[in-house]
Scaffold this active site. Structure first.
Site, PDB file in Angstrom:
ATOM      1  N   HIS A   1      -5.852  -2.170  12.217  1.00  0.00           N
ATOM      2  CA  HIS A   1      -5.493  -1.459  13.442  1.00  0.00           C
ATOM      3  C   HIS A   1      -6.639  -0.599  13.974  1.00  0.00           C
ATOM      4  CE1 HIS A   1      -4.290   1.958  10.697  1.00  0.00           C
ATOM      5  NE2 HIS A   1      -4.791   2.660  11.684  1.00  0.00           N
TER       6      HIS A   1
ATOM      7  N   ASP B   1      -2.852  -5.150   7.076  1.00  0.00           N
ATOM      8  CA  ASP B   1      -3.541  -4.169   7.917  1.00  0.00           C
ATOM      9  C   ASP B   1      -4.943  -3.881   7.379  1.00  0.00           C
ATOM     10  OD1 ASP B   1      -3.933  -2.514  10.080  1.00  0.00           O
ATOM     11  OD2 ASP B   1      -3.045  -0.757   9.124  1.00  0.00           O
TER      12      ASP B   1
ATOM     13  N   GLY C   1      -7.888   9.131  12.647  1.00  0.00           N
ATOM     14  CA  GLY C   1      -9.328   8.985  12.435  1.00  0.00           C
ATOM     15  C   GLY C   1      -9.674   8.731  10.987  1.00  0.00           C
ATOM     16  N   ASN C   2      -8.754   9.099  10.063  1.00  0.00           N
ATOM     17  CA  ASN C   2      -8.954   8.812   8.643  1.00  0.00           C
ATOM     18  C   ASN C   2      -8.682   7.350   8.316  1.00  0.00           C
ATOM     19  OD1 ASN C   2      -8.146  12.030   7.776  1.00  0.00           O
ATOM     20  ND2 ASN C   2      -9.662  10.952   6.558  1.00  0.00           N
ATOM     21  N   SER C   3      -7.968   6.642   9.194  1.00  0.00           N
ATOM     22  CA  SER C   3      -7.579   5.261   8.900  1.00  0.00           C
ATOM     23  C   SER C   3      -8.787   4.410   8.546  1.00  0.00           C
ATOM     24  CB  SER C   3      -6.865   4.646  10.109  1.00  0.00           C
ATOM     25  OG  SER C   3      -5.612   5.229  10.312  1.00  0.00           O
TER      26      SER C   3
ATOM     27  N   LEU D   1       4.722 -19.877  -3.888  1.00  0.00           N
ATOM     28  CA  LEU D   1       5.531 -20.289  -5.027  1.00  0.00           C
ATOM     29  C   LEU D   1       6.688 -21.196  -4.611  1.00  0.00           C
ATOM     30  CD1 LEU D   1       6.137 -19.972  -8.088  1.00  0.00           C
ATOM     31  CD2 LEU D   1       7.489 -17.941  -7.492  1.00  0.00           C
ATOM     32  N   GLY D   2       7.282 -20.908  -3.460  1.00  0.00           N
ATOM     33  CA  GLY D   2       8.403 -21.717  -2.998  1.00  0.00           C
ATOM     34  C   GLY D   2       9.733 -21.285  -3.567  1.00  0.00           C
TER      35      GLY D   2
ATOM     36  N   LEU E   1      13.110 -14.412  -3.601  1.00  0.00           N
ATOM     37  CA  LEU E   1      13.210 -13.433  -4.680  1.00  0.00           C
ATOM     38  C   LEU E   1      14.221 -12.355  -4.334  1.00  0.00           C
ATOM     39  CD1 LEU E   1       9.364 -12.948  -5.231  1.00  0.00           C
ATOM     40  CD2 LEU E   1      10.858 -14.680  -6.259  1.00  0.00           C
TER      41      LEU E   1
END
Length: 509
Positions: A150, A180, A255-257, A312-313, A316
């Site tokens: 982002h 992300d 701004g830390n992202s 895996l198919g 869960l």
């Protein structure tokens, strides 16, 4: 003038009173010493022998009596060392994006909002430039930088600023919206890369340091602890992404992202990503993507330019009171196999619905999110060793993973509802039936005779887009919505797309 001199007969009494007052004060002082000092003879001796604090010259601080700053100074030194070690590996990322806005030519005097009722011509396209800022961490000395998707999403230009003030243009190597994460490259070979730590080993209560550019203040360092692990918030990919956040109270702000979360050894353990806040600023709850989730994405993007995941198919579910009773499970912890797709790796390995996965490759599996993330972190073709519990008996199977694609994932959303065979919209299924720009919905691939779908005039190729006002992504979701309306004895409004037409169907059961 009254006589201020004390009478001799009062001197012994006043002396006794003074001794009593002094004794009570000393007792009070001892009783208010912290518990760990009351039971430490050395500490008590230090307090007893410490001279009273004497005020120094104006502007000069005097040492506090009995204050042992050794541990605090050691911790301060540790923070300082981490900051000095990591700063050269942390960058600011400045982005620019140009948007083309096409508005309608609104006649003068038309109230705002009324243009939607008129077939107005388009106005001249307008260009609007937007800028943004985030953080990143250098992960290879030859110019590879890890950050959040982002931070760079939609950017036309990237400028990377280093700790020494130098700047360089950056280019996006690859992105992964499902975690992300993104990888940026600069043309430099003299960079200091961060060391990757073990985010699985970090514990709640461990000290961590966050570094980044909050509010444009580059190279800002904040400290805190790990407040929680394995947090799933449903904020990535509209809840369909891969999440396993580390939670921290180290201050994280806009701004830390994309910046690093590191342990006191200066090892990267997470990528700061999001905060929980009503104000938009730090409220003491921040989330970071753990390195255990980020490292496979990073390596896959560098090697392939995209992320390839194992498949895996099997669907869960959790092992809890409800599933233990419903499936009559003997295992009390692990991950439940709810269903298996025919011909897929789980089916080929002999895994069955009702099996409980206890461990994979020696790693205990505690939640279905943890297992889903681990399987997806393995590359296609990788082999995994699964430890299962089947009716209370231990079992080991080896599985060769296939590649996770939109087509194979769509099979989980397929099914039959109202006598209509449905598959979720994907680029491949949409193209097959002649649709463009479809983001969600269920495509009808077959209709049974004498079914509700046939009775209501549905056709192969129709797209069921919404039910009860909700966009659809799976046949199971549609089934649940219709069942709820039926339970309330209410008709359900269903929107259908047929070619360029939009149709409305009311389902009454």
């Amino acid at each position: 003038m009254p006589n201020t001199e004390m009478s001799p007969s009062w001197k012994p009494i006043s002396g006794a009173l003074g001794a009593m007052i002094l004794g009570s004060l000393v007792t009070g002082a001892v009783m208010t010493v912290p518990g760990f000092m009351r039971h430490d003879p050395g500490a008590q001796e230090a307090v007893a022998t410490q001279p009273a604090a004497v005020a120094g010259p104006v502007g000069q601080a005097s040492p506090l009596p009995g204050q042992n700053l050794g541990a605090a100074q050691d911790l301060s030194t540790a923070f300082r060392n981490v900051a000095n070690l990591m700063r050269p590996s942390v960058v600011s990322i400045n982005t620019k994006a140009t948007q083309i806005i096409r508005g309608q030519r609104v006649p003068p005097g038309l109230p705002p909002g009324f243009e939607q009722f008129f077939n107005l011509p388009e106005g001249q396209p307008q260009r609007r430039e937007e800028s943004g800022m985030g953080s990143g961490v250098i992960v290879r000395s030859d110019g590879y930088i890890l950050t959040n998707n982002h931070v760079v999403e939609g950017a036309d230009e990237l400028e990377v600023e280093f700790s020494d003030g130098r700047k360089a243009p950056g280019r996006i190597i690859g992105t992964d919206p499902q975690t992300d994460l993104a990888v940026v490259k600069v043309d430099r070979t003299d960079l200091k890369a961060a060391s990757l730590g073990n985010s699985d080993a970090i514990q709640v209560g461990d000290w961590v340091v966050a570094i980044g550019s909050p509010f444009g203040l580059d190279q800002t360092v904040t400290a805190g602890i790990i407040s929680g692990k394995n947090r799933i918030r449903g904020i990535i990919g509209d809840g369909a992404g891969f999440e396993d956040f580390l939670q921290t109270d180290a201050a994280i702000n806009p701004g830390n992202s994309g910046g690093p979360l590191v342990n006191l050894r200066g090892e990267l353990v997470g990528i700061n990503t999001a905060i929980m806040s009503r104000s938009g600023s730090s409220a003491g709850i921040g989330f970071a993507i753990p390195v255990s989730l980020a490292a496979p994405v990073l390596n896959s993007i560098i090697e392939n330019g995209t992320v390839r995941r194992g498949f895996l198919g099997a669907s869960l579910g959790p092992v809890n009171e409800e599933t233990i009773e419903g499936y009559q499970l003997k295992a009390k912890r692990g991950v439940l196999i709810e269903s298996v797709l025919e011909g897929m790796p789980a089916d080929q390995a002999g895994i069955q619905p009702g099996d409980v996965v206890v461990a994979i490759d020696g790693r205990p599996m505690r939640t279905h999110a943890q297992m889903r993330n681990y399987v997806a972190s393995r590359p296609p073709g990788a082999q995994m060793l699964l430890e299962l519990d089947r009716d209370g008996k231990p079992l080991q199977v080896r599985v060769d993973l296939k590649e996770r694609t939109e087509e194979v994932m769509a099979q989980f959303g397929s099914g039959e509802v109202m006598g209509a065979e449905l598959v979720p919209v994907t680029p491949a299924t949409a193209q097959k039936y002649g649709y463009r720009n479809l983001e969600s919905g269920l495509i009808i691939t077959g209709i049974k005779d004498n079914s509700i779908a046939e009775r209501d005039g549905l056709e192969v190729g129709d797209v069921i887009q919404t039910a009860g006002g909700l966009p659809l992504t799976s046949a199971r979701q549609l089934e649940v919505i219709l069942d709820e309306y039926k339970r309330q004895s209410q008709p359900c409004r269903v929107t259908i797309r047929r070619g360029n037409q939009m149709l409305l169907m009311v389902v009454r059961e």
